[in-house]
Motif scaffolding. Structure first.
Motif, PDB file in Angstrom:
ATOM      1  N   GLU A 324       0.807  -1.221   0.000  1.00  0.00           N
ATOM      2  CA  GLU A 324       0.000   0.000   0.000  1.00  0.00           C
ATOM      3  C   GLU A 324       0.840   1.271   0.000  1.00  0.00           C
ATOM      4  N   SER A 325       2.112   1.173   0.343  1.00  0.00           N
ATOM      5  CA  SER A 325       2.947   2.373   0.366  1.00  0.00           C
ATOM      6  C   SER A 325       3.459   2.760  -1.024  1.00  0.00           C
ATOM      7  N   TRP A 326       3.417   1.834  -1.977  1.00  0.00           N
ATOM      8  CA  TRP A 326       3.874   2.142  -3.334  1.00  0.00           C
ATOM      9  C   TRP A 326       2.839   2.974  -4.074  1.00  0.00           C
ATOM     10  N   LEU A 327       3.323   3.884  -4.905  1.00  0.00           N
ATOM     11  CA  LEU A 327       2.481   4.617  -5.839  1.00  0.00           C
ATOM     12  C   LEU A 327       3.137   4.445  -7.205  1.00  0.00           C
ATOM     13  N   ILE A 336      14.560   2.643 -18.749  1.00  0.00           N
ATOM     14  CA  ILE A 336      14.752   1.618 -17.725  1.00  0.00           C
ATOM     15  C   ILE A 336      13.740   0.495 -17.889  1.00  0.00           C
ATOM     16  N   GLU A 337      12.603   0.814 -18.515  1.00  0.00           N
ATOM     17  CA  GLU A 337      11.552  -0.164 -18.811  1.00  0.00           C
ATOM     18  C   GLU A 337      10.995  -0.809 -17.545  1.00  0.00           C
ATOM     19  N   GLU A 338      10.861   0.008 -16.509  1.00  0.00           N
ATOM     20  CA  GLU A 338      10.156  -0.356 -15.281  1.00  0.00           C
ATOM     21  C   GLU A 338       9.236   0.804 -14.926  1.00  0.00           C
ATOM     22  N   LYS A 339       8.186   0.517 -14.159  1.00  0.00           N
ATOM     23  CA  LYS A 339       7.314   1.589 -13.705  1.00  0.00           C
ATOM     24  C   LYS A 339       8.016   2.424 -12.641  1.00  0.00           C
ATOM     25  N   SER A 340       7.730   3.712 -12.634  1.00  0.00           N
ATOM     26  CA  SER A 340       8.259   4.552 -11.565  1.00  0.00           C
ATOM     27  C   SER A 340       7.655   4.099 -10.242  1.00  0.00           C
ATOM     28  N   HIS A 341       8.456   4.188  -9.201  1.00  0.00           N
ATOM     29  CA  HIS A 341       8.026   3.757  -7.869  1.00  0.00           C
ATOM     30  C   HIS A 341       8.120   4.930  -6.900  1.00  0.00           C
ATOM     31  N   ASP A 357       9.108   9.651  -7.563  1.00  0.00           N
ATOM     32  CA  ASP A 357      10.177   9.099  -8.406  1.00  0.00           C
ATOM     33  C   ASP A 357      10.285   9.988  -9.643  1.00  0.00           C
ATOM     34  N   CYS A 358      11.297  10.826  -9.665  1.00  0.00           N
ATOM     35  CA  CYS A 358      11.474  11.781 -10.766  1.00  0.00           C
ATOM     36  C   CYS A 358      12.571  11.357 -11.733  1.00  0.00           C
ATOM     37  N   SER A 369       5.217  11.559 -16.340  1.00  0.00           N
ATOM     38  CA  SER A 369       4.177  11.614 -17.370  1.00  0.00           C
ATOM     39  C   SER A 369       2.886  12.188 -16.800  1.00  0.00           C
ATOM     40  N   TRP A 370       2.057  12.765 -17.676  1.00  0.00           N
ATOM     41  CA  TRP A 370       0.777  13.342 -17.245  1.00  0.00           C
ATOM     42  C   TRP A 370      -0.130  12.274 -16.636  1.00  0.00           C
ATOM     43  N   ASP A 371      -0.112  11.082 -17.196  1.00  0.00           N
ATOM     44  CA  ASP A 371      -0.957  10.003 -16.664  1.00  0.00           C
ATOM     45  C   ASP A 371      -0.529   9.617 -15.251  1.00  0.00           C
ATOM     46  N   THR A 372       0.779   9.625 -14.995  1.00  0.00           N
ATOM     47  CA  THR A 372       1.253   9.310 -13.647  1.00  0.00           C
ATOM     48  C   THR A 372       0.859  10.410 -12.664  1.00  0.00           C
TER      49      THR A 372
END
Length: 695
Positions: A324-327, A336-341, A357-358, A369-372
């Protein structure tokens, strides 16, 4: 049997570690067997609905069975320990072998404790062995966290480290013994991995390739991938395990032994920045960043970043992605081909932290990104719905309220410099003028990194406006924490002070801004603390920044400027660069309620509820307060006071006094940050430039 309470004199315990900060040899200190890194504590999150404190401990081992970790916990104040010891408990931490890397085992230990009506002291042993720093503090269930914040935790490759005889981490440990920091926030560059240019032979060979076509088309072979991963593994084992680091010269080496000690006694929450990967990663051209080799550098760095700084593996799909702490970001980053954490958690019943995570999604013309962003602000609204937030701390690696350097950016990216860059790249003139990656001016990636860079203006203004909107709507004071720039300062957004007014109504507006900041819905501070290890810039840089730090108009109703925090130097002399301190530093943010309950903190700041305090040097006299019923008349638009309120914070920057002093003493400079005692459903951003249409 391990007892709960004993004396903890950090000055006596760790002076030897400081005395040997620069006495390391060239040989790696990594042991052949046993615990080769750790213990390293991480704060996972706090769930107040379940009254649950959640953290983890990392131990990295080779050639030994899983170590056994036992603990004892109870009141941090020995006077609160009952005669029947019912409020003291003992137990063992559950371990998980969550990753294995060439015979090296990564163990994560789960820490889950109920919050109590008092602050808890937790002491632990590893295989029956206890060291003085094997302890940490858990705040009471009604108290917000004491926060320590830092960035730029390492040296640049060519720094002569012998000029820095002390350790700022020694100062942190000394303050921690009295203040009890419940969490330390790593704002980026927790490790300096730029040595990959020197010590990774395959990557060094790729950088030296003169043929651009061959360079850009080169494949990331399995051998090079393994070499990249081995580099980052060794970097973390040496720095996180022993505080050992070496750069490009014989003088570029250090052993910061107090850093691993701090990680074992203060749980951390981290975001990352470019030096956790390689200098400037994410701010070079898309064509260069997309090459297999350079993209492979980012992927290898990410793998070990989450292992050592977040205690998870990219191969874990359950708890790794679902906590639950991850966004998590909207989609994988391009390189990097991973989601920002990003991280979102409470740091107390009414305080919260958003660590953005910038870096994972960063491109030359994008930070997040705007979606994030949509996901981030949706989660923030959900968090507020769970219960009141008085204060939201937002971690950004790079300052967002900082003097503009667009003119330098324009010069360095000008086509007129193309012949000069060509000659520098060939080594004919000014060999250090351009970088070894894509031949751009060396400083251009640093300028492109900044929120005020021309590529990022639109995104910067969008984020500021959205944070203002969120704070005003929910009555939340937002404070931004940043690093990166190797000096300290405090940026500020606040309601505009109308200087050319024709009506008495405008006079009243100005008085309210100056004399009632607790009701200013646009007031946001950017506390910039950098660097805790790296060398500060010369005085000339401070002078340049001071000249560029006038009042800017964010929109028709919001001004931004720098707080004149450093009018007095650490030796008591007056400073002309009064908004910027180019000394090594770290910061903390302490809830006012905790200050009032601590003899040490109350004596340090010497303030009472209701006082109006100037920002500046604390020294031995505490914060300077406004006397009587005096009001600000608007003549001093920057040097104003802020009220000490029950739900507010005191943010302090601890600046190093003498780089050659092994006692590592600092002076504290503080600004009082009041909670927001007002709500506005909507606020206008008319007049804003370079912004998304939905603001």
């Amino acid at each position: 049997m391990l007892e709960l309470h004993d004396d903890w004199d950090t000055q006596a315990l760790y002076q030897d570690e400081v005395n040997n900060c620069n006495s390391c040899d060239e040989k790696s200190p990594i042991r052949d067997s046993g615990i080769i890194c750790g213990p390293n504590l991480r704060l996972v999150g706090v769930n107040y609905a379940q009254n649950l404190y959640r953290a983890s401990m990392l131990l990295v081992c080779r050639g030994v069975q899983c170590p056994e970790v036992s603990f004892i916990r109870g009141p941090s104040n020995s006077k609160q320990v009952g005669a029947d010891t019912n409020n003291i408990s003992r137990g063992q931490l559950t371990s998980t072998l969550f990753y294995v890397d060439n015979g090296i085992d990564f163990y994560r230990y789960t820490i889950e404790f109920p919050m109590e009506s008092y602050e808890q002291l937790v002491k632990y042993t590893i295989d029956g062995e206890h060291k003085p720093h094997y302890r940490f503090f858990v705040p009471s269930k009604t108290s917000n966290f004491n926060v320590m914040s830092y960035s730029c935790n390492g040296f640049s490759l060519n720094v002569d480290t012998t000029k820095f005889q002390g350790s700022m981490w020694f100062d942190v440990l000394n303050k921690h013994a009295k203040t009890h920091y419940h969490v330390m926030l790593g704002g980026g560059d927790q490790i300096y991995s730029d040595g990959i240019n020197i010590f990774c032979k395959g990557f060094k060979k790729w950088l030296a390739e003169k043929n651009a076509v061959k360079k850009y088309r080169a494949q990331l072979t399995s051998e090079l991938r393994a070499e990249l991963e081995q580099f980052y593994l060794n970097e973390y084992l040496e720095w996180y395990g022993y505080g050992y680091w070496k750069g490009a010269t014989l003088q570029s080496k250090t052993t910061q032994k107090c850093f691993p000690i701090a990680m074992a006694t203060i749980p951390s929450i981290n975001i990352w920045d470019d030096h956790d990967i390689i200098d400037g990663f994410g701010s070079y051209s898309h064509s260069f960043q997309s090459t297999e080799v350079f993209s492979g550098v980012g992927k290898a760095a990410y793998k070990y970043y989450v292992l050592f700084q977040h205690h998870v593996s990219i191969e874990e799909k359950g708890p790794y992605l679902e906590d639950e702490s991850w966004l998590l970001g909207h989609k994988d980053g391009d390189y990097i081909e991973e989601k920002s954490h990003s991280v979102l958690t409470r740091l107390g019943p009414t305080n919260a932290l958003l660590g953005l995570d910038c870096r994972t999604e960063r491109k030359l013309k994008q930070i997040i990104s705007w979606d994030t962003y949509d996901l981030v602000f949706r989660r923030l609204e959900q968090e507020v719905a769970k219960g009141k937030i008085d204060h939201l701390m937002v971690m950004l690696g790079v300052p967002i309220a900082y003097p503009r350097m667009v003119w330098l950016e324009s010069i360095f990216s000008s086509r007129a410099l193309a012949p000069v860059k060509f000659l520098a790249k060939k080594g004919i003139i000014a060999r250090g003028l351009v970088n070894s990656f894509n031949g751009d001016i060396e400083l251009l990636d640093d300028l492109n990194d900044h929120w005020c860079a021309r590529h990022h203006k639109k995104e910067r203004n969008y984020l500021i406006a959205k944070l203002q909107d969120f704070g005003a709507k929910n009555g939340v004071r937002v404070t931004i924490l940043s690093g990166d720039v190797h000096l300290s300062c405090v940026g500020r957004f606040r309601s505009k002070l109308h200087s050319h007014h024709l009506t008495s109504g405008k006079d009243e507006d100005v008085k309210k801004v100056l004399n009632e900041p607790e009701k200013d819905v646009r007031l946001m501070f950017n506390v910039i603390s950098s660097a805790i290890v790296n060398t500060p810039p010369p005085n000339a840089m401070g002078a340049l920044l001071q000249k560029r730090s006038g009042i800017h108009h964010f929109d028709h109703n919001t001004d931004e400027d720098m707080v004149p925090l450093f009018q007095t130097d650490v030796d008591g002399s007056n400073r002309t660069n009064f908004s910027f301190m180019n000394r090594r530093n770290w910061s903390d943010l302490i809830p006012i309620e905790n200050v009032m309950e601590s003899d040490y903190l109350r004596g340090l700041y010497q303030v009472s509820l209701g006082d109006y305090c100037y920002s500046g040097l604390v020294s031995g006299t505490g914060l300077q307060t406004m006397q009587g019923d005096t009001e600000h008349d608007g003549n001093k638009k920057q040097d104003v006071t802020y009220p000490v309120t029950s739900k507010g914070l005191i943010a302090s920057i601890h600046a190093e006094k003498d780089t050659l002093n092994k006692d590592s003493a600092t002076e504290a400079y503080a600004v009082v940050i009041p909670e927001l005692q007002k709500k506005e459903t909507t606020i206008s951003h008319a007049g804003i430039k370079h912004v998304s249409p939905d603001v």
